[in-house]
Structure formats: C-alpha cells, structure tokens
Design a protein around this motif. Sequence first.
Motif, short mmCIF file in Angstrom:
data_model
loop_
_atom_site.label_atom_id
_atom_site.label_comp_id
_atom_site.label_asym_id
_atom_site.label_seq_id
_atom_site.Cartn_x
_atom_site.Cartn_y
_atom_site.Cartn_z
N PRO A 233 -40.07 16.99 -34.18
CA PRO A 233 -39.26 17.18 -32.97
C PRO A 233 -39.89 18.10 -31.93
N GLU A 234 -40.58 19.16 -32.38
CA GLU A 234 -41.16 20.09 -31.41
C GLU A 234 -42.32 19.48 -30.63
N ASN A 235 -42.82 18.34 -31.11
CA ASN A 235 -43.95 17.66 -30.47
C ASN A 235 -43.48 16.44 -29.66
N CYS A 236 -42.17 16.28 -29.53
CA CYS A 236 -41.63 15.07 -28.89
C CYS A 236 -40.59 15.42 -27.83
N ALA A 237 -40.31 14.44 -27.00
CA ALA A 237 -39.24 14.57 -26.01
C ALA A 237 -38.52 13.24 -25.87
N ILE A 238 -37.24 13.31 -25.65
CA ILE A 238 -36.44 12.13 -25.30
C ILE A 238 -36.23 12.17 -23.79
N VAL A 239 -36.53 11.07 -23.12
CA VAL A 239 -36.33 10.98 -21.67
C VAL A 239 -35.32 9.86 -21.42
N VAL A 240 -34.23 10.18 -20.75
CA VAL A 240 -33.21 9.18 -20.42
C VAL A 240 -32.99 9.20 -18.91
N VAL A 241 -33.11 8.03 -18.30
CA VAL A 241 -32.94 7.90 -16.85
C VAL A 241 -31.99 6.75 -16.56
N GLY A 242 -31.05 6.98 -15.63
CA GLY A 242 -30.16 5.89 -15.23
C GLY A 242 -28.71 6.30 -15.19
N ASP A 243 -27.88 5.39 -15.67
CA ASP A 243 -26.42 5.52 -15.60
C ASP A 243 -25.90 6.00 -16.95
N PHE A 244 -25.60 7.29 -17.06
CA PHE A 244 -25.14 7.87 -18.34
C PHE A 244 -24.31 9.11 -18.05
N ASP A 245 -23.60 9.56 -19.06
CA ASP A 245 -22.84 10.80 -18.99
C ASP A 245 -23.63 11.89 -19.71
N GLN A 246 -23.95 12.98 -19.02
CA GLN A 246 -24.81 14.01 -19.57
C GLN A 246 -24.22 14.64 -20.84
N ASN A 247 -22.96 14.99 -20.81
CA ASN A 247 -22.36 15.63 -21.99
C ASN A 247 -22.37 14.72 -23.20
N LYS A 248 -22.05 13.45 -22.98
CA LYS A 248 -22.07 12.49 -24.09
C LYS A 248 -23.48 12.31 -24.61
#
Length: 465
Positions: A233-248
């Motif tokens: 995990p410390e060597n990775c990142a999740i990238v999310v772009v678009g239509d989503f709810d940040q808290n969820k």
Amino acid sequence: MIFDIFSFQIKIKTNTQTKFETKMKKSIFLVMMLLLSTFSVAQNKIFPFKINKVVLDNGLTVLSVPFDSPGIIAYYTVVRAGSRNEVEPGKSGFAHFFEHMMFRGTEKYPEQVYNDILKRLGADSNAFTTADWTAYHIVASSDALETIIDIESDRFMNLKYTEEQFKTEAGAILGEYNKSASSPFLALYEKLQDLAFTTHTYKHTTIGFLKDILDMPNQYDYSLKFFDRYYRPENCAIVVVGDFDQNKLIQLVKKYYGNWKRGNYKPEIPVEPPQTEEKVGHIPWKGKTLPYLAIGYHIPEFSTKNVERAAFDLIVELLFSKTAPLYQKLVIEKQWVDFINGDAPDRRDPFLFIIMARIKNESLIDSVKNEIFNAIEELKTKPVSKKRLDEVKSYLKYSFAMSLDNPNSVAYTVGHYFQLTGDPESVNELYALYDKITPQDIMKTAQKYLTPQNRTIVTLTEEKK
C-alpha cells in the motif's frame, strides 16, 4: 515515439460503454469552458481541478478529482514500480510481467469471474508498464464504484497463481517480445539504452533483456518476491476521477483496502556515472527496412526546480515541431526523412533526450546527422527569439489543458505526476517553471548537455545480402 510501454490489454466493450462515450462528449464543452475560466483566475495553476488527498494508516494514498462526467468514473491503481526497480542482474522484465499476472485472478474472483464482472459493468479495463510505474485502469459507471473497489483491492491483496500459470504467462511474455522485435523500434531502443547506460537499470527497456525473458520460466520464486516487495500500500495510490461522492469513496477504500499490510522494502537503484566519450552502435536488420538514426544525450531526472531539465521540454519543440526549421528542411524541403522527432521522457532518475529519424536512403544518413548537429550548434550559439519561445510555452500549456477533457486523461495525469514525485500538484510547479525559462537558459542547457562526449548514436540499416 518511445516504445517504453508494453501493454497487456483487456478491452471489454459493450453498448453501455458507447453511452459512456456519448455522455463524455457532451461534457467536453463544459470542461473546456471551465479550463479557460480557471486560467484567467489562477494562471499559475495549469491543472484546474481540485485534488483531494487521503492517506490510509497503511500508507495507501487516495487521490480523487471531482469531474463533470455524469455517471462516469475513471479508476486507476498506480504502482510506483517499473523496469527501473529491476535491480538484480538476470531479473529484468518482472514489472511488465506483473502487468500480465495481475489479471490471473484470486480465490474470491478467479480470472473468468473477474472478466465477467467487468463485462456486465460495461467497463473498459486496461494496464500499462513503463520504466518507472505500472498502472491498472478502469472506466465505468459511477454506480459500479463499490464493485470496482472490491475486485481491485482483492487482486492487489490476494493475487494467487500456480507455478504452471507462471510458466504459461512467461511464455506469453516471450511471444510479446518476439512480436515487438519484428519492428526496428524495439531493437533501436534496446541498443541505444544498452550503450548509453553502464550501471543504471535504464540500461534495459521495459520488456527486459531477451536472455532474462528466456530464463523467466525458471524464476517462479523470484516472482513472488518481486510482488511482495512492490505491491504494497505505501508504494501505491488509488486515483478516482469523475462523478462520485468523496465521503462514500473514502469509506469504501478503507473498508476494502484497510487490511492491506504495509511493506518495508526500499530498492537501491544504482547511480549512472557521467558519460565521458561518444558511443556509436549499428544494427544490421535482416528484413526490408528504411534506415533509422537514433541519438541519445544524457539529461537530468524530472524536476520542478531544475531549469535545465525543464528546458529540454521546450528544446523538443524548438528543434522538432512541424514549424521548426530542422523539420521543415529535412521533411518538407529536402525530403531526406519521412519522420524526425525528439523526446525528453519524464523519468525519476537521469535519462536521455532522444532523437529519432527514419531516412529515405542509406546514403543520406551522414547528411541527416550533420543537419541535426548543425541545428543543435545553432541552439548553443544563437539565442532563440523571445517570441518563438513564448509560442512554444503557449503551445505546451494549451495542448496540455485541452487534453484534460475526460476522466481517464485526468486520472492518467494525476497518476503520472504522483509516481514521479509523490505529489500530483507537481504538474503546476512544472508549468510555472516553464514560464521562467529564458532564451539564455536554452543556450546554456544546450551547451552543457548536447555535447559529443555526452551522446550515443545508433544506426539501423538493411543487412547487405
């Protein structure tokens, strides 16, 4: 054109994806208007979207960007490991190998089940490997977010494959190498990097040395070690772009990735010593081909502080854009080459400024080479006009801005700058640095790096019968 990416593609397209594309096209105009208005408000920030950053307790970074793409998200998993990380002799090609193996499935979601889920979602799934990073990406419906997080977290935490599956995939890598080797480009880049580098792992291309690929079926135990080192995990990142709810989004990431165990491996990447004399290589090509010329000059690593490194992004355009005198002379007027281009790829460590040309006749190789060197000498001795330099800066700025027209492109950009620096906002620092570069900076940079002793030259011609 750098053949640095060898992609294992799983493209699952349905009519639902066509609906996605229609929605995306409708939002492009609004995105462009947003970009232009943002520039007028904050001219020092080329990337106009807010980047939310959350780091989980296990070190996993979550980068999210709200984007006007109703009902659509892009989902990237960024692994900060590429062929650069293949530090042990005889073990090149494993970063690319895992781009393949990550689609082999887990106990919870075997390969066919995983593929069926993506197909039902109407998702577009793919992956690529470079010298510095590996990325796995999906474009899908926003309401599929939890499903995507579930299946992606599962394969990153619980990938499982047998020695037989490993050997099968290793054979597929050899097949991919042989396919790529049918084009002169792979041979050119292999030879150029092998000659230019003596120590650093940039000596080999992303797909690896052929001798290592041939031995790969015997390296099952090492493959487990490579995965254990870098897919943490410390060597990775999740990238999310678009239509989503940040808290969820954050709730779901914590739910599914929270038990991913942190690692502790830190590779020791060997440092390349300075090149002190010109290196020259030649490749006799057995098939029919036009001659090729490749030239590489050592340059610094990517930086948002080093003016010299940033200057090379401008030098690429000054020398090789379609309006550049060199391009006009060689392609349009004399018609000695059918293409010529330059590239200064972003790298985490010092790499190469690469010039590539395909020449129409073997007898013209030296003439083309001399024209390139003459153009470089002019760059060293005659300041480029401020008007021309400003035009190049404007081109870089607005071509970049216009590329940010869909969630996938935005996610790629965030992932790219994160893997380089650990901070996706570094893209803004880079473009701010471009604005500071003067004609004198261009001259000094060319004088310092574009020297005979710092270059490697490779030619490729059809083998004489």
